[in-house]
Write an enzyme that holds these catalytic residues in place. Structure first.
Site, short mmCIF file in Angstrom:
data_model
loop_
_atom_site.label_atom_id
_atom_site.label_comp_id
_atom_site.label_asym_id
_atom_site.label_seq_id
_atom_site.Cartn_x
_atom_site.Cartn_y
_atom_site.Cartn_z
N THR A 75 26.26 87.50 -33.28
CA THR A 75 26.32 86.17 -32.68
C THR A 75 27.69 85.60 -32.97
OG1 THR A 75 25.61 85.03 -34.65
CG2 THR A 75 23.89 85.75 -33.16
N GLU B 241 19.40 85.87 -31.65
CA GLU B 241 18.44 86.12 -32.73
C GLU B 241 17.02 86.34 -32.21
OE1 GLU B 241 20.79 83.85 -32.70
OE2 GLU B 241 21.65 83.52 -34.69
N LYS C 180 24.72 60.74 -32.29
CA LYS C 180 23.88 59.75 -32.96
C LYS C 180 24.52 58.38 -32.78
CE LYS C 180 20.61 61.82 -35.75
NZ LYS C 180 20.72 62.74 -36.87
N TRP D 275 19.27 59.14 -30.99
CA TRP D 275 19.93 60.33 -30.46
C TRP D 275 20.21 60.20 -28.96
CZ3 TRP D 275 17.06 65.07 -33.04
CH2 TRP D 275 17.33 65.05 -34.41
#
Ligand code: AMP
Length: 550
Positions: free
Chosen positions: A190, A335, A448, A453
Site C-alpha cells: 500500500t 488490505e 473539523k 465534521w
C-alpha cells in the site's frame, strides 16, 4: 464430530485448470504492449503456457515462497505470471511502475524479490532500478526475441532473459503442486501516506474466497456470458481480483496494456463486445470526455464498476442516462483484497423515485458476505447504523489482512469488548439501517469545523457537477475561531470559464450553510498518487502558505 466432506485446499492453480477444462475455447484478448496490435488466444493456451512458465521459474531457481516481481501492464503474459508463480507455490509481487524509483527499490528490497518480470516499454526504468535491486537474481523482458529492448538500454540489467525463449525451452508436462491453502500467494504494497509502504500478503484461500464473492449478483455479477475489460491495473490489488474471478466464471478477458486513452479503450470495448469494465474515476473521465467529443456510444457495455475513490455523482448519471450503462459504485482497499462493499439495490427500492435511487448510488453500497463492519467514535465506542452517526470504519473477514508483511508498522488490529479483532480502515463513514455505507472522508482528510465534521467528498462531488469544473479537491485550512474551514481547489475544463462567485452560488441549496467553502482557488492541475488518487497530502503541502481571505 467433523463433517465427512473432502478436504481439498483452495488453490489458485485450480482456477486456471477449471477455466481450461470448462471454458477452454473462451478468448483472452490483449492490445499488446509492444505495438498495440491485437493478440488473441484462449484459456486453454494460457493454461499450457502458464505450466511451461512454472517450469521456467523453477529452472531460474524460484522455490516455494520466493517472491517473483512484475513491473507490467494488463496483458496475457502478466496473466500467465499470476498463475505460474502462485500456482507453483511462489508469491507474485506486483509493483506499480508509476512509483518513484526509490520507492520501487525500497519495496523490492523489503519483499526480497528474486526475479523481476517487466514490460519492454519499462526497460529504461528497470535499467535505472537494477543497481538498487540487490535481491533480484534474474530479469525477464516480457516479449519475444525480435522485440527485446536494445542492448544500449539494458546494459545495466544483469542476467536478462527473454520471456518467449524461457517458455519455448519448456514443455507443458507439469502438474500443479498441492499445498496448504493458507500459503502466501500474492503480495501488494500500500502506498502509505505516512511511514514506509506496507505489504498486504494474500493467501490462496483468501484469494479464492474473494474471487467467489466478487462474482455474486450483488457484487460484480460475473458470468460465462460476460466480456470483461479490467482497466484497473493488475499491479493495483490484483486488478480487484478480476484475473481470478474471470477464470472462475469463464468470462472472456480483454487486456488493454498501457493503452488507456479514450480512443484505445472505446475501440477495444466495441471490437471485443465488452459487457463489463472496472476502474478508478480518473480513467472514466478521460473516456467519457473523448466519447462526448466524438459523439460515440457503447453498443455492448452494460456495466462499469467505479471504485478506488469516490465516483462523482455527475459521472454516475452520465453513464446511466447518456450511455445506458449501469454503474456499480464499489469500495475497498489493498488490505481487503480489495472488495468490501458494492452498491446494488434491494427489492424495496424498486418503487423508489429516480432521485432516491441516485442518492443511494452515491453511497458505496452494502458489504459482501464475508466482510463484517462496525463504526466507532474516537473513544472506540460503537456507533449506531442510523445513516447519521459518522465514525471510523473497522472491518473483519477472511480476505482482510491481520498484519503486514514482516510485521511492518506493528499490529494494525483493534480489539472490541468481546475480544474480536478488527482492521481500522482509516475511512470515516455512516452506515444506514439498510446497511448502505457512505464514505465521508479519510480520517486524516475530514474537516473539523466548530467541533462538527464536514465531508470533503460531499463538497467535491457538488463542485465536479458544475459543467465548467474538470476536477476539484477540498481541504481544511486552520481557522482561529472554527479550528478548520474548507477551501475548494479547482481545475477548470479546457476552454471553460467560471468564477469563485459562480461556484459558491452553485453550492447554495445543495449543502448546509456552514459547510460553504471559505474560498475557491483555481489551479492548472491537482497532485495525484501513483494509483491515480487525489493526493491531499501533497496538496496540503503545496497550499501551506495559503491564507484565508480576511
Ligand atoms: P487503496 O488501498 O490504494 O486501494 O486505497 C483504499 C482507500 O481508497 C480506501 O480506504 C478509501 O479511502 C478509498 N476508496 C476506495 N474506494 C472508494 C470509494 N468508492 N469512495 C471513496 N473512497 C474510496
Amino acid at each position: 464430530m467433523l463433517g465427512l466432506m473432502m478436504d481439498q485446499p483452495l488453490l489458485i492453480s485450480d482456477l486456471i485448470r477449471h477455466a481450461d477444462r470448462h471454458h477452454g475455447d473462451t478468448e483472452i484478448v490483449t492490445k499488446t504492449v509492444e505495438d498495440g496490435t491485437i493478440h488473441r488466444y484462449t484459456y486453454r493456451d494460457a493454461h499450457r503456457r502458464a505450466k511451461r512458465l512454472a517450469k521456467a521459474l523453477a529452472a531460474l531457481g524460484v522455490r516455494m515462497n520466493d517472491r517473483v516481481a512484475t513491473l507490467a501492464w494488463n496483458s496475457y503474459r502478466h496473466f500467465e505470471i499470476y498463475y505460474a508463480a502462485a500456482g507453483s507455490g511462489a508469491v507474485i509481487h506486483t509493483i506499480n511502475p508509476r512509483l518513484f524509483p526509490e520507492q520501487i527499490g525500497y519495496i523490492a528490497g523489503h519483499a526480497e524479490d528474486t526475479v523481476l518480470f517487466f514490460d519492454i516499454n519499462l526497460a529504461p526504468l528497470v535499467e535505472k532500478l537494477a543497481p538498487l535491486l540487490k535481491s533480484v537474481k534474474a530479469y525477464v523482458a516480457m516479449t519475444g526475441r525480435a522485440t527485446m529492448p536494445a542492448s544500449s538500454s539494458t546494459s545495466n540489467i544483469p542476467n536478462l532473459h527473454c520471456y518467449e525463449e524461457l517458455i519455448e525451452a519448456q514443455d507443458d508436462k507439469f502438474e500443479w503442486p498441492s499445498f496448504d491453502e493458507k500459503t502466501a500467494a500474492c503480495l501488494c504494497y500500500t502506498s502509505g501516506t505516512t511511514g514506509n509502504p506496507k505489504g498486504a500478503l494474500y493467501s490462496h484461500r483468501s484469494t479464492l474466497l474473494h474471487a467467489y464473492a466478487a462474482c455474486l449478483p450483488d457484487a460484480l455479477n460475473l458470468s460465462a456470458r460476460d466480456v470483461i475489460l479490467p482497466v484497473v491495473p493488475m499491479f493495483h490489488v490484483n486488478a480487484w481480483g478480476l484475473p481470478y474471478s474471470c477464470a472462475l466464471t469463464g468470462a472472456k478477458l480483454v487486456f488493454p496494456a498501457q493503452h488507456l486513452d479514450g480512443k484505445s479503450l472505446h475501440t477495444l470495448f466495441e471490437q471485443e463486445g465488452v459487457t463489463m469494465s472496472a476502474g478508478v474515476p480518473t480513467v472514466w473521465l478521460g473516456l467519457l470526455n473523448y466519447m462526448k467529443e466524438q459523439k460515440l456510444k457503447f453498443s455492448t457495455l452494460k456495466g462499469v464498476v467505479i471504485g478506488g475513490s469516490a465516483a462523482p455523482p455527475a459521472m454516475i448519471r452520465t453513464f446511466q442516462e447518456e450511455y445506458g450503462v449501469q454503474v456499480l459504485h464499489a469500495w475497498g482497499m489493498t488490505e481487503m483484497s480489495p472488495l468490501g462493499t458494492v452498491c446494488t439495490f434491494k427489492a424495496k427500492h424498486a418503487k423508489a423515485s429516480k432521485e432516491e435511487r441516485y442518492a443511494l448510488q452515491n453511497k458505496v453500497g452494502r458489504v459482501i458476505f464475508g466482510v463484517d463492519t462496525r463504526i466507532v467514535d474516537e473513544n472506540d465506542k460503537e456507533l449506531p447504523h442510523d445513516g447519521k452517526a459518522f465514525g471510523d470504519l473497522q472491518v473483519r473477514g477472511p480476505w482482510i489482512v491481520n498484519g503486514y508483511f514482516k510485521g511492518e508498522g506493528g499490529d494494525p488490529l483493534k480489539k472490541d469488548a468481546a475480544g474480536a479483532s478488527w482492521f481500522p480502515t482509516g475511512d470515516v463513514v455512516t452506515i444506514d439501517p439498510d446497511g448502505y455505507v457512505q464514505i465521508t472522508d479519510r480520517s486524516k482528510d475530514v474537516i473539523k469545523s466548530g467541533g462538527e465534521w464536514i465531508s470533503s467528498i460531499d463538497l467535491e462531488n457538488v463542485a465536479v457537477a458544475h459543467p465548467a469544473v474538470q476536477e476539484a479537491a477540498v481541504i481544511g485550512i486552520r481557522h482561529p475561531k472554527w479550528d478548520e474551514r474548507p477551501i475548494l481547489v479547482v481545475v477548470k475544463k479546457a476552454g471553460q470559464e467560471v468564477s469563485k462567485a459562480d461556484l459558491l452560488k452553485f453550492y447554495e441549496g445543495k449543502i448546509a450553510k456552514w459547510w460553504m467553502p471559505e474560498d475557491v482557488v483555481f489551479v492548472a492541475e491537482l497532485p495525484h498518487t501513483a494509483t491515480g488518487k487525489l493526493s491531499k497530502l501533497t496538496l496540503r503541502q503545496q497550499m501551506k502558505d495559503y491564507k484565508l481571505p480576511g
